[in-house]
Design an enzyme around this catalytic site. Structure first.
Site, short mmCIF file in Angstrom:
data_model
loop_
_atom_site.label_atom_id
_atom_site.label_comp_id
_atom_site.label_asym_id
_atom_site.label_seq_id
_atom_site.Cartn_x
_atom_site.Cartn_y
_atom_site.Cartn_z
N SER A 131 14.03 8.72 34.35
CA SER A 131 14.32 9.36 33.07
C SER A 131 15.05 10.67 33.26
O SER A 131 14.80 11.40 34.21
CB SER A 131 13.03 9.60 32.28
OG SER A 131 13.34 10.22 31.05
N LYS A 185 7.34 4.03 32.37
CA LYS A 185 8.65 4.37 31.80
C LYS A 185 8.81 3.76 30.40
O LYS A 185 9.39 4.38 29.51
CB LYS A 185 9.76 3.86 32.73
CG LYS A 185 11.19 4.09 32.20
CD LYS A 185 11.47 5.58 31.92
CE LYS A 185 12.94 5.90 31.82
NZ LYS A 185 13.69 5.13 30.82
N HIS A 188 6.88 5.93 28.11
CA HIS A 188 7.67 7.16 28.00
C HIS A 188 8.76 7.00 26.95
O HIS A 188 8.94 7.85 26.08
CB HIS A 188 8.29 7.50 29.37
CG HIS A 188 9.41 8.49 29.33
ND1 HIS A 188 10.68 8.17 28.87
CD2 HIS A 188 9.47 9.79 29.68
CE1 HIS A 188 11.47 9.22 28.94
NE2 HIS A 188 10.76 10.23 29.43
N ASN A 189 9.47 5.87 27.01
CA ASN A 189 10.56 5.65 26.06
C ASN A 189 10.03 5.47 24.65
O ASN A 189 10.67 5.89 23.68
CB ASN A 189 11.38 4.42 26.48
CG ASN A 189 12.31 4.72 27.64
OD1 ASN A 189 12.09 5.66 28.39
ND2 ASN A 189 13.34 3.93 27.79
N GLU A 192 9.37 8.80 23.41
CA GLU A 192 10.68 9.39 23.13
C GLU A 192 11.17 8.97 21.74
O GLU A 192 11.70 9.80 20.99
CB GLU A 192 11.66 8.96 24.21
CG GLU A 192 13.08 9.50 24.06
CD GLU A 192 14.01 8.91 25.10
OE1 GLU A 192 15.11 8.45 24.73
OE2 GLU A 192 13.64 8.90 26.29
#
Length: 494
Positions: A131, A185, A188-189, A192
């Protein structure tokens, strides 16, 4: 060609791949590179890679031959079939102890499958979340590696050095086995998505209710970035509002079509949450907001038909309302991260990864898109209680929510009165209101399910599972409940 002398190799020279290679070179590592289209390799070699410790290769065989043992080959290609194709090409040329690293946004279940397929060969497979976008790849990303401990030991010296550094600590820690890195990840996205949507809703309130123009919006976000909201996304938002379109002389943001795209990781996050029965309503609202935005033509047509709320001027204290929006943004952001961390905890249990949530928050403090000052608070929360089930229950976050609650409600209710769309703000507040209540109206829901499908229910005054014959043949209710030994199994109707 320099044989067997490159520390690592990278396949896929799009911008992210190129920048990671240049990052590795700047940290003292020699890198072999390969791209399916030879012209791309040649252009990179003659341009950005010129006079650096970067070795261009034109065939997979040449690429593998350039690597020192144990070989470390990183793949930076589009997720899905292209990753499988590269693995099929390179795996037969590698040997036991070599490591393949997939640094793309692959679905974690694909990573699990690929690792299993390579198990018998002795070749290690690492799924690594990367990232930070183009800048992060070049200057230091946040890295989330998942695979065997043995494979991590092989690649750690390189990736800990090229990662972003915060307080002397690299933003790269071992996540766990098989698909753990890509799962982290993915979440995480998802966070986001939530972060970005919440900022967009704060912008909508400021613009549509307080009628702020770009210069004033830039100042507000710049001011917010000095406090608890200090983060990469708030910082770039203030910069976006200052950018002038050279064609029209107007703020560029006002000239951009309100039609958002997405690459799928948000939807994957929702699918995972549904499978595990975890509430991520803020992230869900953010994904749905992008879907609605993509239907631009429909919305334009609907705007000419559907009734609008009565136009009204804001008559309150502007400065106080700006503070209310800031507090609503921070409180909603806390909820978004709370939901994301709960999904990580659930995934860790489901797949036996033993994820360290404090480590995850630590490596998100730098390099990545959601890097923010308040991640230090999340690290501290898990250091206080590694088994913390919900971030809202940590003393710091409880205190923040208590302080922000009134303003949070003012911002959301005012937006609704003015007809400003705030799905993520609303979903965050609804999650908080649901979680803080000792009793919800689900008692009526259970009664309805038992009425139409004999799904049974529990009582508040005695143990056991119950079913009621709610009506007699003449439609009169029967008051007495009959105790069932086991809950009814999926009757028709639900």
């Amino acid at each position: 060609m320099i044989w067997n002398q490159c520390d690592i190799g990278l396949i896929g020279l799009a911008v992210m791949g190129e920048n990671l290679v240049l990052n590795m070179d700047s940290k003292g590592f020699s890198v072999a590179v390969f791209n399916r289209t030879t012209e791309v390799t040649d252009k990179f070699a003659a341009g950005r890679a010129k006079d650096k410790k970067i070795t261009p290769t034109r065939t997979i065989e040449e690429f593998v031959g350039a690597l020192t043992r144990p070989r470390k080959a990183m793949i930076m290609v589009k997720a899905g079939a292209p990753v499988d194709a590269v693995i099929q090409q390179i795996a037969p040329l590698l040997e036991k102890g070599d490591v393949i690293i997939d640094g793309g946004n692959s679905l974690f279940t694909d990573t699990q499958r690929r690792g299993k397929e390579l198990e018998g060969t002795g070749i290690h497979f690492v799924g690594m979340g990367v990232s930070g976008g183009e800048e992060g790849a070049l200057k230091g990303p946040s890295l989330m590696p998942g695979g065997s401990r043995e494979s991590w030991e092989v690649i750690a010296p390189i990736f800990r050095k090229i990662a972003a550094q915060v307080d002397g600590e690299p933003c790269c820690r071992y996540m766990g086995p098989n698909g753990a890195g890509h799962y982290v990840k993915m979440v995480h996205n998802g966070i986001e998505y939530g972060d970005i949507q919440l900022i967009c809703e704060a912008y909508a309130i400021l613009k549509d209710i307080l009628e702020m123009q770009a210069p004033e919006l830039a100042d507000v976000f710049a001011e917010w970035n000095k406090g608890e909201l200090d983060s990469y996304l708030i910082e770039i938002t203030s910069q976006i509002f200052r950018k002038i379109d050279p064609d029209t002389g107007k703020p560029l943001v006002d000239m951009i079509l309100d039609k958002a795209g997405q690459k799928g990781t948000g939807i994957w996050t929702l699918q995972s949450a549904i499978r595990q029965s975890v509430v991520i309503s803020t992230i869900n609202a953010a994904v749905e907001a992008r879907v609605v935005s993509s239907r631009k033509e429909e919305r334009v047509a609907a705007s000419k038909i559907l009734p609008q709320p009565r136009a009204r001027k804001f008559k309150g204290n502007r400065a106080r309302f700006v503070d209310a929006i800031r507090d609503a943004l921070y409180a909603s952001k806390i909820v978004s991260y709370t939901q994301g961390m709960e999904l990580l905890r659930s995934g860790s249990t489901e797949y036996k990864w033993n994820l360290n949530l404090s480590d995850i928050a630590t490596i998100w403090r730098g390099g990545c898109i959601i890097r923010a000052k308040f991640l230090n608070r999340i690290v501290e929360a898990y250091q206080r209680d590694a088994a913390l089930h919900n971030l809202l229950l940590d003393r710091y976050f409880t205190r923040i929510i208590k302080k922000a609650q009134r303003n949070w409600r003012v911002a959301v209710s005012t937006a609704i009165k003015h007809g400003v769309t705030v799905p993520a703000f609303s979903a965050s507040l609804a999650y908080f209101d649901s979680y803080r209540q000792a009793r919800l109206p689900a008692n009526l829901l259970q009664a309805q399910r038992d009425f139409f499908g004999a799904h049974t229910y529990e009582r508040i005054d005695k143990p056991g599972v119950f079913h009621t014959e709610w009506i007699e043949s003449d439609r009169k209710p029967i008051e007495k409940a009959t105790q069932a030994k086991e809950p009814a199994q999926h009757h028709a109707g639900e």
